[in-house]
Design a protein around this motif. Structure first.
Motif, mmCIF file in Angstrom:
data_model
loop_
_atom_site.group_PDB
_atom_site.id
_atom_site.type_symbol
_atom_site.label_atom_id
_atom_site.label_comp_id
_atom_site.label_asym_id
_atom_site.label_seq_id
_atom_site.Cartn_x
_atom_site.Cartn_y
_atom_site.Cartn_z
ATOM 1 N N UNK A 1 46.359 25.643 -19.029
ATOM 2 C CA UNK A 1 47.626 25.153 -18.478
ATOM 3 C C UNK A 1 48.578 24.696 -19.582
ATOM 4 N N UNK A 2 48.030 24.184 -20.679
ATOM 5 C CA UNK A 2 48.880 23.725 -21.770
ATOM 6 C C UNK A 2 49.637 24.887 -22.413
ATOM 7 N N UNK A 3 49.031 26.057 -22.428
ATOM 8 C CA UNK A 3 49.713 27.249 -22.936
ATOM 9 C C UNK A 3 50.785 27.669 -21.947
ATOM 10 N N UNK A 4 50.458 27.610 -20.676
ATOM 11 C CA UNK A 4 51.375 28.054 -19.620
ATOM 12 C C UNK A 4 52.666 27.255 -19.598
ATOM 13 N N UNK A 5 52.606 25.978 -19.950
ATOM 14 C CA UNK A 5 53.815 25.144 -19.961
ATOM 15 C C UNK A 5 54.431 25.032 -21.349
ATOM 16 N N UNK A 6 53.834 25.712 -22.340
ATOM 17 C CA UNK A 6 54.420 25.742 -23.677
ATOM 18 C C UNK A 6 54.073 24.576 -24.569
ATOM 19 N N UNK B 1 51.167 24.140 -26.201
ATOM 20 C CA UNK B 1 50.540 24.762 -27.368
ATOM 21 C C UNK B 1 50.665 26.276 -27.232
ATOM 22 N N UNK B 2 50.428 26.986 -28.318
ATOM 23 C CA UNK B 2 50.485 28.446 -28.300
ATOM 24 C C UNK B 2 49.127 29.017 -27.903
ATOM 25 N N UNK B 3 49.135 30.283 -27.519
ATOM 26 C CA UNK B 3 47.882 30.963 -27.200
ATOM 27 C C UNK B 3 46.965 30.986 -28.420
ATOM 28 N N UNK B 4 47.558 31.160 -29.598
ATOM 29 C CA UNK B 4 46.773 31.178 -30.829
ATOM 30 C C UNK B 4 46.059 29.841 -31.038
#
Length: 404
Positions: free
Chosen positions: A382-387, A389-392
């Protein structure tokens, strides 16, 4: 000149002087009011004072504020205070000297920063308390934060559910628990503890939960939170406090740890591993087998830090309460934009008292992140989905070694 004519002339002169005096007084009053009343327009400089660069959280907050404010047409200048109240006060003074028309402050110490924001206010600046309320001063215009008690409620419910306290957990034999609160100089900390303690206290009263250190008992109240506070939310300080707890615990099983912050959780884990290397996250505590001394306790957390994601992924931490801080930056920018557009910002939330003033407040909603989401819970991605953190970075987090 006869007496009547002389008297009439005197009345006219006195009336004229009074009228001129009144006009002069009105003009001075208007000028003083104008010099101290907040004014803001697009293109003005907004000063941002963050606590420290040492924590992932504040770097993200700072970057979000700069991005959103620039997009809205403002200039920005940001300072980080290295967790020093005196440096933060100097930072605020310097931001005002640099021409800032509004100051956004995430306070290191909500009381110590008071004189600096009062000085800013005297220069006509708008003052926004960001995430942490600035205490005991009237020089705060707005307060933007997350629902402070919700974090404690989410964490307490995780413990209650994992330990089956609504069922038979702890009814045959009390379950050992360690409790931590936030920093003693952060106004958010007592609200977190209240949210958690309101739910956990009944299980201390029933005898299902017990704190071997004796710091928390069935007679503990919300006001006693500083007994278990961790100054500056510091990981090393948390580890020292947990070391003392582990000495009292000795070789008995540990069911849970209430921790208000992922870095505190990490300090707790390091202490457990040092004191009891037999305890392993590969064997999570189970209410159906409460006598297993090697079982790993249910540990909570907050802020969705990289280390929190890692530890949840590998079972060392049960959850983290994630606050999408992009929402804080959005709301803060919205407030300043409304002021620049000559509109008065209004909140549907109740104002919060800082001891001197009921400050208009906006409360935003946090989310609980867990390994396997159910119901209202969200997964780690979810943290990636809301920006946030990055996927990397996410892939790096879930592949990182446990309890670094």
């Amino acid at each position: 000149m006869n007496f009547k004519k002389l008297a009439k002339m005197a009345v006219i002169i006195i009336a004229s002087v009074a009228l001129l005096s009144a006009c002069g007084s009105s003009t001075r009053g208007s000028s003083a009011s104008k010099s101290t009343s907040p004014s803001l327009k697009k293109g003005d400089l907004i000063g941002i004072s963050m606590p420290t660069k040492a924590d992932q959280r504040w770097n993200v907050d700072g970057a979000n504020l700069v991005k959103d404010l620039k997009k809205a047409g403002f200039k920005t200048k940001i300072e980080y205070a290295n967790n020093s109240p005196s440096q933060q006060s100097n930072d605020i003074n310097n931001l005002v000297s640099a021409g800032a028309k509004a100051i956004i402050v995430a306070a290191v110490d909500g009381t110590a920063v008071g004189p600096a924001v009062e000085q800013a206010k005297s220069q006509g600046d708008i003052v926004i308390a960001y995430d942490r309320l600035i205490m005991n001063t009237k020089a705060v215009d707005y307060y933007v934060t997350f629902d402070l008690e919700r974090t404690g409620i989410l964490e307490a419910n995780t413990i209650i559910n994992k330990l089956d306290l609504k069922g038979n957990g702890g009814k045959t034999k009390p379950l050992n628990i360690a409790l931590f609160a936030g920093s003693d100089d952060d106004n958010n900390a007592p609200y977190f503890f209240k949210g958690a303690w309101d739910l956990l206290k009944p299980y201390f009263e029933s005898g299902q939960l017990v704190d071997p250190s004796g710091l928390v008992t069935k007679d503990t109240t919300d006001a006693d939170w500083k007994k278990i506070s961790v100054h500056a939310w510091d990981q090393n300080q948390a580890q020292k406090q947990m070391d003392a707890f582990m000495t009292k615990l000795s070789q008995k099983p540990l069911a849970a740890v209430l921790s208000p912050y992922d870095a505190i959780s990490l300090g707790v884990m390091k202490s457990i591993k040092n004191a009891r290397p037999d305890m392993s996250p590969s064997t999570p505590f189970s209410a159906s087998n409460p006598d297993n001394k090697s079982a790993w306790p249910v540990i909570t957390g907050q802020d969705g830090m990289d280390i929190g994601i890692t530890n949840i992924k590998f079972g060392a931490q049960a959850q983290t309460v994630f606050k999408n801080v992009a929402l804080l930056a959005n709301k803060t920018t919205s407030i300043l934009t409304q002021i620049a557009d000559d509109k008065k910002p209004k909140s549907t939330d109740a104002p919060m008292s800082n001891g001197k003033k009921d400050v208009p407040t906006w409360l935003l909603k946090s989310d609980e992140l867990v390994k396997n989401p159910t119901g209202d819970q969200k997964g780690l991605h979810y943290e990636v989905e809301v920006g946030f953190i990055t996927e990397k970075q996410y892939q790096k987090d879930i592949a990182a070694p446990i309890i670094k």
